[in-house]
Enzyme design. Structure first.
Site: not given
Length: 587
Positions: A290, A488
């Site tokens: 949350v 990446n």
């Protein structure tokens, strides 16, 4: 004598060829009216603009640990500046893992080994191939650098495919032999396509049963791909350093074709308040975390102070027995049942409170009570965003989502549940990954039902940046925004290009940080550039506000004067940033 005269002539020709006498005269004429105190220093500054542009002379890759102790890649850039080798900057890539919380120990161990191998390969690429390939390139030429990096990565992908071809051929031969020996499988009965309704015995009503779309395979990650993203980010930082501008302005200039934007977008803070562990003994599984989203009219300092006040009150309430809301209503029986008291388990490695709940109502009522205790109204003075991580909820045996322990819902039922949730709790203004990416039909349904009431954000349901840039026809689920992560083989140019593509598709551009943490503050600069839509930094790191010397991310995001009043804070919090309603500052 003749030799000396020849040397003087050669020297005169050499200096005239480089216009040294002319420029020296210009420098002396320009500086004399100023009468600078440091004449030689000012003279050096004046002549330095005629020097050659710095070029990359060396890349150094090394294996380091990120903020959570995981191995990752650091790339250092060295440039030739005024004939001397000089270290310009470095960039650290944060690790990213898609292993779920409830993964088996064997899976976690295999992921750690794969991560180590990938970092080792990335270090080898940087120190060998990339070091040679990028030598003598100007670090300010980001487009050319990223083009070269992209071509290098494409060659590595092709090399891997060539290596895998012989293995695939051997596997196919083995399958053919097995097929000749193995008997034909018995035909299985067709799946029933009709169900009799209750109270109508003997009558069959045809009901179309929609099969659950299978989970799409995980996108492959080439071992060593960290080197591409790390080198691109390091070059961007080096370019900003050479230009003597902040990284956010450098990337903004790249995005706007070297034209300085008149305004810069300043994101608002967004903090994860709770991390609800899905493997905890409590029942609620629908909510992974949350987040608190302050209203746009608050300043950064006011927003963070208000968030910290709520977090302190939440901690106090959870640590006080008997103060938490413990009643929940069973809507089927109409009876009030006693719910288990939520227990504060501590602080996660990302800096947010970890606890578990038995129902969503219990969780939201607790936050509402904490806000009321300090004179705030949830939905006016503070808003909520919920990360559902629905891909972690799917039970493929039952073909349904497990939202509570033992309670399952189909994709269509999930849509109806979210509509009811938002109508009941309008303070929730964003849902992250409310469905799997494969449930595209339900994504469309929930967007039609709730698109005007809250942001529907696809994080796991989105696709990697590199795939979106190479294939713009990639089918993204219908949603308000897509989370992009710099991981990446992603390059800075990819990030800039894709924001334009998504703008054209009417998707909100969202930048999210990886699951791991690094000491590199570059991601904040990428957020501070002139994005035109919602900007979200998820998992943006643990920040202990009581220790300013280590708060590189927050200090980079805010001026020191803006956080000076928070020195007394003792509570750690996880800091993220988003732009729900633009705060603009003149550049």
């Amino acid at each position: 004598m003749e030799a000396a005269a020849r040397l003087r002539r050669e020297a005169a020709e050499y200096y005239r060829g480089h216009r040294v006498p002319e420029r020296m005269e210009e420098a002396l004429n320009a500086l004399f009216p100023l009468c600078p105190e440091d004449l030689y220093g000012e003279l050096a500054n004046y002549l330095s603009k005629f020097s050659k542009a710095p070029v990359i002379c060396k890349l150094v890759g090394r294996k380091v640990l990120d903020g959570v102790g995981q191995p990752t890649l650091e790339v250092e850039i060295y440039c030739t500046v005024k004939n001397y080798e000089k270290r310009i900057c470095s960039a650290v890539m944060a690790t990213h893992s898609q292993i779920p919380e409830d993964a088996l120990p064997e899976t976690i161990e295999a992921d750690e080994k794969e991560r180590n191998d990938s970092v080792d390969t990335a270090v080898e690429w940087v120190n060998d191939s990339l070091n040679t390939m990028l030598r003598d390139l100007e670090p300010t030429d980001q487009c050319q650098a990223d083009k070269m990096l992209g071509e290098y990565f494409a060659n590595k992908v092709e090399e891997k495919k060539e290596l895998e071809k012989p293995e695939e051929g051997e596997g196919e031969k083995g399958e053919e032999k097995a097929a000749k020996v193995a008997p034909a499988p018995a035909l299985s009965p067709p799946a029933p396509t009709s169900k009799p309704k209750k109270g109508e015995k003997g009558k069959k009503v045809l009901v179309e049963v929609k099969p659950l779309p299978p989970a799409e395979p995980a996108e492959p990650v080439l071992c060593g791909s960290l080197a591409i993203g790390g080198a691109s980010l390091a070059i961007a930082k080096a370019g900003a350093t050479i230009r003597r501008v902040p990284l956010y302005l450098h990337t903004a200039l790249l995005k706007h074709n070297q034209e300085s934007p008149k305004e810069m977008t300043l994101p608002l803070p967004m903090v994860t308040l709770f991390n609800c562990e899905k493997k905890s003994p409590t029942k609620l599984k629908l909510v992974k975390e949350v987040m608190l989203v302050p209203p746009a009219e608050l300043s950064i300092k006011q927003s963070i102070k208000r968030i910290l006040d709520i977090q302190k009150e939440m901690t106090r309430v959870l640590e006080s027995p008997g103060r938490t809301p413990g009643l929940q209503t069973d809507s089927k029986k109409g009876k009030a049942q006693k719910a288990a008291q939520p227990i504060l388990k501590g602080v996660s490695h990302l800096g947010c409170l970890t606890t578990g709940y038995d129902s969503l109502e219990q969780l939201l009522l607790l936050i509402q009570m904490a806000c009321t205790n300090i004179g705030l109204e949830l939905g006016t003075d503070m808003y909520l965003a919920i990360n559902c991580a629905a891909h972690e909820l799917m039970n493929y045996d039952k073909e349904k989502y497990e939202i509570l322990t033992g309670t399952f819902k189909s994709p269509d039922e999930m849509v109806a549940m979210y509509v009811e949730m938002i109508n009941k709790f309008p303070s929730i203004i964003a849902l992250i990954d409310p469905l799997r990416k494969e449930d595209r039909e339900q994504w469309s349904s929930i967007c039609c039902a709730l698109g005007s009431k809250c942001y529907l954000i696809a994080e796991d349901a989105a696709t990697q940046i590199s795939k979106l840039t190479t294939d713009q026809s990639t089918n993204i689920p219908m949603c308000s925004g897509v989370v992009l992560k710099y991981i990446n083989q992603t390059k800075v140019s990819d990030l800039i290009e894709l924001t334009g593509i998504l703008d054209g598709q009417r998707h909100i551009t969202i930048l999210g940080s990886p699951d791991g943490e690094s000491s590199d503050e570059s991601l904040v600069d990428l957020v501070k550039q002139n994005w035109n839509s919602l900007i979200l930094l998820k998992n943006h790191g643990q920040i202990l506000l009581k220790n300013h010397s280590q708060n590189k991310l927050l200090m980079h995001f805010l001026p020191q004067s803006r956080i000076s009043c928070l020195q007394c804070s003792q509570q750690p919090c996880r800091f993220t940033a988003c732009l729900l309603s633009s705060q603009r500052i003149a550049h």
